[in-house]
Design a protein around this motif. Structure first.
Motif, PDB file in Angstrom:
ATOM      1  N   SER A  26      38.647  27.520  60.797  1.00 55.12           N
ATOM      2  CA  SER A  26      37.818  28.327  59.893  1.00 55.12           C
ATOM      3  C   SER A  26      37.131  29.462  60.639  1.00 55.12           C
ATOM      4  O   SER A  26      37.054  30.591  60.144  1.00 55.12           O
ATOM      5  CB  SER A  26      36.774  27.454  59.209  1.00 55.12           C
ATOM      6  N   ALA A  27      36.635  29.163  61.836  1.00 54.37           N
ATOM      7  CA  ALA A  27      35.975  30.195  62.649  1.00 54.37           C
ATOM      8  C   ALA A  27      36.967  31.282  63.048  1.00 54.37           C
ATOM      9  O   ALA A  27      36.645  32.474  63.010  1.00 54.37           O
ATOM     10  CB  ALA A  27      35.336  29.569  63.882  1.00 54.37           C
ATOM     11  N   LEU A  28      38.171  30.893  63.419  1.00 52.92           N
ATOM     12  CA  LEU A  28      39.194  31.874  63.785  1.00 52.92           C
ATOM     13  C   LEU A  28      39.557  32.750  62.594  1.00 52.92           C
ATOM     14  O   LEU A  28      39.743  33.956  62.735  1.00 52.92           O
ATOM     15  CB  LEU A  28      40.437  31.174  64.332  1.00 52.92           C
ATOM     16  N   TRP A  29      39.661  32.152  61.413  1.00 56.15           N
ATOM     17  CA  TRP A  29      39.960  32.927  60.215  1.00 56.15           C
ATOM     18  C   TRP A  29      38.846  33.940  59.955  1.00 56.15           C
ATOM     19  O   TRP A  29      39.105  35.087  59.623  1.00 56.15           O
ATOM     20  CB  TRP A  29      40.126  31.989  59.026  1.00 56.15           C
ATOM     21  N   ALA A  30      37.594  33.503  60.129  1.00 57.72           N
ATOM     22  CA  ALA A  30      36.450  34.392  59.913  1.00 57.72           C
ATOM     23  C   ALA A  30      36.427  35.532  60.933  1.00 57.72           C
ATOM     24  O   ALA A  30      36.032  36.655  60.612  1.00 57.72           O
ATOM     25  CB  ALA A  30      35.151  33.604  59.973  1.00 57.72           C
ATOM     26  N   LEU A  31      36.858  35.258  62.151  1.00 57.84           N
ATOM     27  CA  LEU A  31      36.873  36.285  63.191  1.00 57.84           C
ATOM     28  C   LEU A  31      38.022  37.274  63.024  1.00 57.84           C
ATOM     29  O   LEU A  31      37.837  38.482  63.149  1.00 57.84           O
ATOM     30  CB  LEU A  31      36.984  35.644  64.578  1.00 57.84           C
ATOM     31  N   PHE A  32      39.213  36.751  62.764  1.00 56.85           N
ATOM     32  CA  PHE A  32      40.390  37.607  62.769  1.00 56.85           C
ATOM     33  C   PHE A  32      40.704  38.236  61.421  1.00 56.85           C
ATOM     34  O   PHE A  32      41.464  39.196  61.361  1.00 56.85           O
ATOM     35  CB  PHE A  32      41.604  36.851  63.306  1.00 56.85           C
ATOM     36  N   GLY A  33      40.123  37.738  60.344  1.00 54.51           N
ATOM     37  CA  GLY A  33      40.332  38.353  59.032  1.00 54.51           C
ATOM     38  C   GLY A  33      39.901  39.813  59.011  1.00 54.51           C
ATOM     39  O   GLY A  33      40.687  40.695  58.638  1.00 54.51           O
ATOM     40  N   PRO A  34      38.663  40.118  59.418  1.00 49.42           N
ATOM     41  CA  PRO A  34      38.236  41.525  59.440  1.00 49.42           C
ATOM     42  C   PRO A  34      39.028  42.384  60.425  1.00 49.42           C
ATOM     43  O   PRO A  34      39.299  43.556  60.151  1.00 49.42           O
ATOM     44  CB  PRO A  34      36.767  41.439  59.865  1.00 49.42           C
ATOM     45  N   LEU A  35      39.420  41.809  61.551  1.00 48.94           N
ATOM     46  CA  LEU A  35      40.239  42.570  62.512  1.00 48.94           C
ATOM     47  C   LEU A  35      41.594  42.920  61.914  1.00 48.94           C
ATOM     48  O   LEU A  35      42.097  44.030  62.094  1.00 48.94           O
ATOM     49  CB  LEU A  35      40.422  41.778  63.799  1.00 48.94           C
ATOM     50  N   SER A  36      42.173  41.975  61.203  1.00 53.38           N
ATOM     51  CA  SER A  36      43.454  42.224  60.549  1.00 53.38           C
ATOM     52  C   SER A  36      43.317  43.308  59.486  1.00 53.38           C
ATOM     53  O   SER A  36      44.176  44.196  59.383  1.00 53.38           O
ATOM     54  CB  SER A  36      43.964  40.928  59.911  1.00 53.38           C
ATOM     55  N   SER A  37      42.251  43.272  58.721  1.00 55.95           N
ATOM     56  CA  SER A  37      42.021  44.293  57.696  1.00 55.95           C
ATOM     57  C   SER A  37      41.854  45.672  58.326  1.00 55.95           C
ATOM     58  O   SER A  37      42.405  46.660  57.829  1.00 55.95           O
ATOM     59  CB  SER A  37      40.782  43.950  56.873  1.00 55.95           C
ATOM     60  N   ALA A  38      41.116  45.745  59.405  1.00 57.40           N
ATOM     61  CA  ALA A  38      40.917  47.025  60.092  1.00 57.40           C
ATOM     62  C   ALA A  38      42.244  47.548  60.637  1.00 57.40           C
ATOM     63  O   ALA A  38      42.526  48.756  60.554  1.00 57.40           O
ATOM     64  CB  ALA A  38      39.903  46.871  61.220  1.00 57.40           C
ATOM     65  N   TRP A  39      43.054  46.674  61.180  1.00 57.96           N
ATOM     66  CA  TRP A  39      44.354  47.065  61.722  1.00 57.96           C
ATOM     67  C   TRP A  39      45.249  47.602  60.606  1.00 57.96           C
ATOM     68  O   TRP A  39      45.907  48.624  60.758  1.00 57.96           O
ATOM     69  CB  TRP A  39      44.984  45.860  62.424  1.00 57.96           C
ATOM     70  N   GLN A  40      45.274  46.911  59.451  1.00 59.55           N
ATOM     71  CA  GLN A  40      46.073  47.372  58.317  1.00 59.55           C
ATOM     72  C   GLN A  40      45.581  48.731  57.830  1.00 59.55           C
ATOM     73  O   GLN A  40      46.377  49.616  57.531  1.00 59.55           O
ATOM     74  CB  GLN A  40      46.019  46.360  57.178  1.00 59.55           C
ATOM     75  N   ASN A  41      44.267  48.897  57.737  1.00 63.02           N
ATOM     76  CA  ASN A  41      43.699  50.176  57.305  1.00 63.02           C
ATOM     77  C   ASN A  41      44.119  51.313  58.218  1.00 63.02           C
ATOM     78  O   ASN A  41      44.404  52.418  57.768  1.00 63.02           O
ATOM     79  CB  ASN A  41      42.176  50.104  57.264  1.00 63.02           C
ATOM     80  N   ARG A  42      44.125  51.048  59.511  1.00 62.64           N
ATOM     81  CA  ARG A  42      44.468  52.078  60.488  1.00 62.64           C
ATOM     82  C   ARG A  42      45.947  52.465  60.400  1.00 62.64           C
ATOM     83  O   ARG A  42      46.314  53.612  60.647  1.00 62.64           O
ATOM     84  CB  ARG A  42      44.123  51.572  61.883  1.00 62.64           C
ATOM     85  N   LEU A  43      46.799  51.507  60.043  1.00 65.50           N
ATOM     86  CA  LEU A  43      48.236  51.771  59.984  1.00 65.50           C
ATOM     87  C   LEU A  43      48.647  52.548  58.743  1.00 65.50           C
ATOM     88  O   LEU A  43      49.690  53.207  58.748  1.00 65.50           O
ATOM     89  CB  LEU A  43      49.016  50.457  60.035  1.00 65.50           C
ATOM     90  N   ILE A  44      47.862  52.474  57.689  1.00 66.27           N
ATOM     91  CA  ILE A  44      48.241  53.137  56.436  1.00 66.27           C
ATOM     92  C   ILE A  44      47.843  54.606  56.498  1.00 66.27           C
ATOM     93  O   ILE A  44      46.673  54.932  56.636  1.00 66.27           O
ATOM     94  CB  ILE A  44      47.588  52.429  55.237  1.00 66.27           C
ATOM     95  N   THR A  45      48.853  55.466  56.415  1.00 65.75           N
ATOM     96  CA  THR A  45      48.588  56.900  56.508  1.00 65.75           C
ATOM     97  C   THR A  45      48.842  57.614  55.189  1.00 65.75           C
ATOM     98  O   THR A  45      48.625  58.811  55.085  1.00 65.75           O
ATOM     99  CB  THR A  45      49.471  57.529  57.605  1.00 65.75           C
TER     100      THR A  45
END
Length: 103
Positions: A26-45
């Motif tokens: 659960s802690a890992l999901w809470a940590l990496f969820g926002p990082l994954s969202s930021a990474w996806q946002n950065r990739l979308i042009t």
């Protein structure tokens, strides 16, 4: 780390260790969820950012639904095998994400 927690759940009979592994996941999901969202946002042009993010979200939900069905069916047969399958899927996801981030 998530794969290790799933693998530990496959072999433990300890309630305390099971609780610790679930808390770690659960802690890992809470940590990496926002990082994954930021990474996806950065990739979308594209200019249709909201549409692209929505499609990614729906795709992720459909994939999660399928994985949950498979893991649930495996758990009906053998809970330890289901946890090991979950660990293998987590490890594969880590490898794929690592490769994607390097590209």
């Amino acid at each position: 780390a998530c794969a290790l927690a799933c693998a530990a759940l496959a072999f433990t009979h300890s309630g305390g260790l099971s609780l610790l592994c679930m808390a770690a996941m659960s802690a890992l999901w809470a940590l990496f969820g926002p990082l994954s969202s930021a990474w996806q946002n950065r990739l979308i042009t594209t200019g249709d950012r909201a549409t692209a993010l929505s499609v990614l979200s729906v795709g992720g939900s459909v994939a999660a639904m399928g994985v949950n069905l498979v893991l649930g069916a495996a758990a009906e047969v053998n809970l330890s095998a289901s946890m090991m399958l979950g660990a293998a899927l987590c490890a594969a996801a880590c490898v794929l994400c690592s490769r994607a981030m390097r590209a």
